[in-house]
Write a protein that holds these residues in place. Sequence first.
Motif, mmCIF file in Angstrom:
data_model
loop_
_atom_site.group_PDB
_atom_site.id
_atom_site.type_symbol
_atom_site.label_atom_id
_atom_site.label_comp_id
_atom_site.label_asym_id
_atom_site.label_seq_id
_atom_site.Cartn_x
_atom_site.Cartn_y
_atom_site.Cartn_z
ATOM 1 N N ASP A 81 45.525 38.227 83.946
ATOM 2 C CA ASP A 81 46.402 37.056 83.947
ATOM 3 C C ASP A 81 47.656 37.228 83.099
ATOM 4 O O ASP A 81 48.469 36.302 83.015
ATOM 5 C CB ASP A 81 45.640 35.790 83.528
ATOM 6 N N SER A 82 47.841 38.380 82.458
ATOM 7 C CA SER A 82 49.111 38.665 81.797
ATOM 8 C C SER A 82 50.150 39.040 82.847
ATOM 9 O O SER A 82 49.853 39.806 83.773
ATOM 10 C CB SER A 82 48.952 39.804 80.793
ATOM 11 N N HIS A 83 51.352 38.522 82.706
ATOM 12 C CA HIS A 83 52.382 38.654 83.748
ATOM 13 C C HIS A 83 52.546 40.081 84.247
ATOM 14 O O HIS A 83 52.699 40.314 85.455
ATOM 15 C CB HIS A 83 53.722 38.124 83.236
ATOM 16 N N HIS A 84 52.539 41.049 83.354
ATOM 17 C CA HIS A 84 52.553 42.443 83.806
ATOM 18 C C HIS A 84 51.921 43.349 82.757
ATOM 19 O O HIS A 84 52.118 43.176 81.570
ATOM 20 C CB HIS A 84 53.969 42.934 84.150
ATOM 21 N N SER A 85 51.131 44.281 83.255
ATOM 22 C CA SER A 85 50.608 45.357 82.414
ATOM 23 C C SER A 85 51.342 46.652 82.717
ATOM 24 O O SER A 85 51.271 47.610 81.947
ATOM 25 C CB SER A 85 49.110 45.552 82.639
ATOM 26 N N THR A 86 52.024 46.658 83.864
ATOM 27 C CA THR A 86 52.886 47.772 84.215
ATOM 28 C C THR A 86 54.003 47.247 85.098
ATOM 29 O O THR A 86 54.020 46.092 85.495
ATOM 30 C CB THR A 86 52.109 48.903 84.907
ATOM 31 N N ALA A 87 54.951 48.114 85.367
ATOM 32 C CA ALA A 87 56.043 47.795 86.282
ATOM 33 C C ALA A 87 56.604 49.109 86.786
ATOM 34 O O ALA A 87 56.403 50.167 86.176
ATOM 35 C CB ALA A 87 57.131 46.974 85.582
ATOM 36 N N PHE A 88 57.308 49.023 87.910
ATOM 37 C CA PHE A 88 57.946 50.203 88.491
ATOM 38 C C PHE A 88 59.447 49.947 88.544
ATOM 39 O O PHE A 88 59.911 49.013 89.200
ATOM 40 C CB PHE A 88 57.391 50.485 89.887
ATOM 41 N N ALA A 89 60.194 50.775 87.803
ATOM 42 C CA ALA A 89 61.646 50.624 87.739
ATOM 43 C C ALA A 89 62.292 51.326 88.923
ATOM 44 O O ALA A 89 61.871 52.409 89.336
ATOM 45 C CB ALA A 89 62.175 51.207 86.429
ATOM 46 N N ARG A 90 63.324 50.722 89.452
ATOM 47 C CA ARG A 90 64.038 51.275 90.604
ATOM 48 C C ARG A 90 65.004 52.363 90.107
ATOM 49 O O ARG A 90 66.219 52.162 90.056
ATOM 50 C CB ARG A 90 64.788 50.159 91.325
ATOM 51 N N ALA A 91 64.432 53.500 89.764
ATOM 52 C CA ALA A 91 65.200 54.544 89.073
ATOM 53 C C ALA A 91 65.662 55.667 89.988
ATOM 54 O O ALA A 91 66.627 56.364 89.674
ATOM 55 C CB ALA A 91 64.364 55.141 87.939
ATOM 56 N N GLY A 92 64.974 55.894 91.085
ATOM 57 C CA GLY A 92 65.295 57.019 91.952
ATOM 58 C C GLY A 92 64.576 58.302 91.581
ATOM 59 O O GLY A 92 64.785 59.341 92.203
ATOM 60 N N PHE A 93 63.718 58.254 90.550
ATOM 61 C CA PHE A 93 62.912 59.410 90.144
ATOM 62 C C PHE A 93 61.655 58.860 89.476
ATOM 63 O O PHE A 93 61.571 57.679 89.130
ATOM 64 C CB PHE A 93 63.684 60.320 89.178
ATOM 65 N N THR A 94 60.665 59.723 89.271
ATOM 66 C CA THR A 94 59.395 59.306 88.690
ATOM 67 C C THR A 94 59.242 59.869 87.281
ATOM 68 O O THR A 94 59.383 61.077 87.071
ATOM 69 C CB THR A 94 58.213 59.782 89.551
ATOM 70 N N SER A 95 58.968 59.000 86.325
ATOM 71 C CA SER A 95 58.740 59.403 84.938
ATOM 72 C C SER A 95 58.277 58.178 84.166
ATOM 73 O O SER A 95 58.162 57.073 84.713
ATOM 74 C CB SER A 95 60.017 59.979 84.312
#
Length: 296
Positions: free
Chosen positions: A168-182
Amino acid sequence: MRLRSIELALPDPAAAAAFMTGIWGMAEAGEQGGTRYLRGSGPFPYLVALEPSESEFVRTTTFVCDAADLAALSARVSEAGWTAAPVTSSDPGGGHGLLVELPEGVLLRFLVDAAEVAPIAGKDLPVKLTHVVFNAADAEGCGDAVEQVLGFRVSDRTKGMVFVRCNDSHHSTAFARAGFTSLNHVAFEMEDIDAVMRGIGRLRDHAQVPAWGPGRHGPGANVYAYYIAPFGPVIEFSTAVEKVAEDYRVGAPDDWTWPEGRIDQWGMSDKDFEGLRRAEERFRFRRDWEPAPLGA
């Protein structure tokens, strides 16, 4: 399901641990085979593992859950054909479960039967990790994937990120629109806003200023201050993100806009876009285990 820890590999874990305990504000939680473990004030045995390595990368990000959650997750991962392997943890707290590789290479570890420890009272330490954020080539695809396979839920979408929760916490992770993975950044949840501000003051005593903050985010509504750690990654002092109900309406980018020249609710701090971007590119993902048939 709860986010517990992040496990990093890097050339000088002793120096990194010295910064995190002596300046950032964490407690030592032991050493095994050269790997330094650091904890906060909460019940998790550690929040950050620092493993010696010639190169720097993210070993895993660890969640803890119960047996029913793990069994359901394992079945969905197998059905989706994702790369995964059973695992028994040798880190403090132990536990066993599943290593899962997301479609863009992010490595998540899910453990059951992991032990907890007595909380620490009276010290200005992070309580826990509130979120770990990843850069993505396709943030929307990553959000859809973890919803369908891991059972997570997308909470909000902004122009910059797709925010995902596992409880129920708003986010434990997120995915940034970066164009690469890291690794984008690691957020340490402090007791309250005063603890965040004391952390900023503590780093100011060592001539370190935020790369962004202090401020208050839109999605999650947490107060923040971001720093580029001397050993590479972006780390954040944060208050707890807001709690959301099951029927929380997923926000769209147009729901999260600010007046011109502002990038958060307060609009009082500049952001070192270039410095943060360089730091966010450093810690990539590297699988050092072989997939195995689930249930083998």
